[in-house]
Write an enzyme that holds these catalytic residues in place. Structure first.
Site, PDB file in Angstrom:
ATOM      1  CG  ASN A  60      54.274  19.661  93.593  1.00 48.25           C
ATOM      2  OD1 ASN A  60      55.052  20.486  94.067  1.00 48.25           O
ATOM      3  ND2 ASN A  60      54.430  18.363  93.737  1.00 48.25           N
ATOM      4  CD1 TRP A  61      54.374  25.659  90.239  1.00 38.80           C
ATOM      5  CD2 TRP A  61      55.889  27.294  90.450  1.00 38.80           C
ATOM      6  NE1 TRP A  61      53.966  26.704  89.452  1.00 38.80           N
ATOM      7  CE2 TRP A  61      54.872  27.728  89.566  1.00 38.80           C
ATOM      8  CE3 TRP A  61      56.933  28.175  90.739  1.00 38.80           C
ATOM      9  CZ2 TRP A  61      54.886  28.983  88.959  1.00 38.80           C
ATOM     10  CZ3 TRP A  61      56.948  29.439  90.133  1.00 38.80           C
ATOM     11  CH2 TRP A  61      55.944  29.825  89.258  1.00 38.80           C
ATOM     12  CE  LYS A  62      56.432  17.232  90.921  1.00 41.82           C
ATOM     13  NZ  LYS A  62      56.587  15.972  90.211  1.00 41.82           N
ATOM     14  CG  HIS A 103      54.863  14.518  95.714  1.00 42.67           C
ATOM     15  ND1 HIS A 103      55.857  13.875  95.017  1.00 42.67           N
ATOM     16  CD2 HIS A 103      54.035  15.059  94.789  1.00 42.67           C
ATOM     17  CE1 HIS A 103      55.628  14.023  93.719  1.00 42.67           C
ATOM     18  NE2 HIS A 103      54.538  14.739  93.557  1.00 42.67           N
ATOM     19  CD  GLU A 124      58.630  14.314  92.662  1.00 43.37           C
ATOM     20  OE1 GLU A 124      58.602  15.465  93.135  1.00 43.37           O
ATOM     21  OE2 GLU A 124      58.225  14.035  91.510  1.00 43.37           O
ATOM     22  CD  GLU A 184      50.835  13.566  92.260  1.00 41.73           C
ATOM     23  OE1 GLU A 184      50.602  14.479  91.464  1.00 41.73           O
ATOM     24  OE2 GLU A 184      51.845  13.537  92.984  1.00 41.73           O
ATOM     25  N   GLY A 217      55.970  12.967  85.513  1.00 35.85           N
ATOM     26  CA  GLY A 217      57.060  13.512  84.701  1.00 35.85           C
ATOM     27  C   GLY A 217      57.474  12.646  83.525  1.00 35.85           C
ATOM     28  CB  SER A 277      51.997  12.779  82.504  1.00 38.01           C
ATOM     29  OG  SER A 277      53.340  12.411  82.804  1.00 38.01           O
ATOM     30  N   GLY A 317      52.285  18.916  87.994  1.00 38.80           N
ATOM     31  CA  GLY A 317      53.684  19.290  88.204  1.00 38.80           C
ATOM     32  C   GLY A 317      54.179  20.185  87.086  1.00 38.80           C
ATOM     33  N   GLY A 318      54.874  19.604  86.112  1.00 37.72           N
ATOM     34  CA  GLY A 318      55.543  20.378  85.058  1.00 37.72           C
ATOM     35  C   GLY A 318      54.638  21.379  84.357  1.00 37.72           C
TER      36      GLY A 318
HETATM   37  P1  13P Z   1      53.943  15.999  86.456  1.00 35.43           P
HETATM   38  O1  13P Z   1      52.646  16.718  86.198  1.00 35.43           O
HETATM   39  O2  13P Z   1      55.150  16.798  86.074  1.00 35.43           O
HETATM   40  O3  13P Z   1      53.925  14.611  85.901  1.00 35.43           O
HETATM   41  O4  13P Z   1      54.056  15.850  88.059  1.00 35.43           O
HETATM   42  C1  13P Z   1      52.988  15.336  88.767  1.00 35.43           C
HETATM   43  C2  13P Z   1      53.252  15.541  90.204  1.00 35.43           C
HETATM   44  O5  13P Z   1      54.096  14.885  90.797  1.00 35.43           O
HETATM   45  C3  13P Z   1      52.463  16.568  90.900  1.00 35.43           C
HETATM   46  O6  13P Z   1      52.606  16.473  92.280  1.00 35.43           O
END
Ligand code: 13P
Length: 250
Positions: free
Chosen positions: A10-12, A93, A95, A164, A170, A209, A230-231
Site C-alpha cells: 500500500n503506497w498510500k 483502511h 487512515e 491492521e 508506521g 510495521s 506500507g512503508g
Molecule cells: P506500515 O507497513 O508502514 O506500518 O503500514 C501498514 C499499512 O497501513 C498498510 O496498509
C-alpha cells in the site's frame, strides 16, 4: 486448507512518475516467487502508467466510492479503477476511516461496489491503542469485520481481510505473535459464520510495521495468509525479502 499467500503493498500518498522504476523492480523480482500473489496498491495517478508498463502484474487502488458515478468531487468509482487497469482495491483502511470518517456501513458499500464491478477487495479492520490496552481488541475487531463484510463474493479469492492494528501502522510496533494468532483465529471464525465453508478460502492478511526482519515470524502463524505492507513496500530492496519470506512460509 491451503490458501496461498498474498503480499500487497500500500503506497498510500507516495509515488511520482520517477518511482515507477521501483514498481518495475518489484514486479520483476516477484516473478521469481510464483506461489505468492503480489500486488501494489498505488496512488490513482500512477495506476494506468504502471499497468501499461507491467501488464500482468496486479495493480490496485487504495479506496473506491460506493456509487457508480455522480457529484462526488475528488472520488474515484470502481469502474474508473477498472478502466485504468486496476484489478483490486483496498477498502476501509484505518487512515480513511479516521481521515474521512468512513463507517463500517460505508466500507461495506464500497466493498460491494468494488466486487460488483469486478475488482478484488482487500478489506481492512483493526483496533486503536486504547481498545488494545483495555483488552477489547478481539471483540471490537470482530464486530468491525461483521459490520463491514460484503455479501459473499461468489469466489473466496476475490476478497481478503487485512488485520491492521492502528497502533502498529508506521510505528515499528507489532503485536505479539500470540495476539496476531488469536485475532486471526477470531476473524477466521467470523468469516465461517458469515460465509460458511466457502469462506475458509478468504485470506486474512496481517498489516502494521511488516518488515523483512519480522515477516517470517508473522507468516509462520497458521491463520496469517499474507501481509499488507506500507512503508516497506516502497522499494524493491525492502519489499522483495517480504515476498520471499511469504514464499518460504508455504
Ligand atoms: P506500515 O507497513 O508502514 O506500518 O503500514 C501498514 C499499512 O497501513 C498498510 O496498509
Amino acid at each position: 486448507m491451503t490458501r496461498g499467500k498474498l503480499v500487497a503493498g500500500n503506497w498510500k500518498m507516495h509515488g511520482l512518475a520517477g518511482d515507477l522504476d521501483a514498481v518495475q523492480a518489484i514486479a520483476e523480482g516477484s516473478a521469481a516467487h510464483r506461489g505468492v500473489d503480489v500486488a501494489l496498491c498505488l496512488p490513482a495517478t500512477l495506476i494506468e502508467r504502471a499497468v501499461r508498463a507491467l501488464p500482468g502484474f496486479a495493480i490496485g487502488g487504495q479506496d473506491v466510492h460506493a456509487e457508480a458515478k455522480g457529484a462526488h468531487t475528488g472520488d474515484i468509482s470502481a469502474a474508473m479503477l477498472r478502466d485504468c487497469g486496476a484489478t483490486l482495491t483496498i477498502v476501509g483502511h484505518s487512515e480513511r476511516r479516521a481521515d474521512h470518517h468512513e463507517s463500517d456501513v460505508a466500507v461495506r458499500a464500497k466493498a460491494a461496489a468494488a466486487l460488483g464491478s469486478g475488482l478484488d477487495v482487500v478489506l481492512c479492520v483493526g483496533e486503536s491503542r486504547e481498545v488494545r490496552e483495555r483488552g477489547d481488541a478481539v471483540p471490537v475487531v470482530r464486530a468491525q469485520l461483521a459490520a463491514s463484510l460484503p455479501d459473499w463474493p461468489g469466489d473466496a479469492r476475490r476478497l481478503a481481510i487485512a488485520y491492521e492494528p492502528i497502533w502498529a501502522i508506521g510505528t515499528g510496533l507489532v503485536p505479539s505473535i500470540e495476539d496476531v494468532a488469536a485475532m486471526h483465529a477470531a476473524l477466521r471464525d467470523e468469516l465461517a459464520g458469515a460465509y460458511g465453508e466457502p469462506g475458509q478460502g478468504v485470506r486474512i492478511l496481517y498489516g502494521g510495521s511488516v518488515k523483512a526482519s519480522n515477516a517470517a515470524e508473522i507468516f509462520a502463524v497458521g491463520d496469517v495468509d499474507g501481509a499488507l505492507v506500507g512503508g516497506a513496500s516502497l522499494t524493491a530492496a525492502d519489499f522483495l525479502p517480504i515476498v520471499a519470506a511469504a514464499a518460504a512460509a508455504d
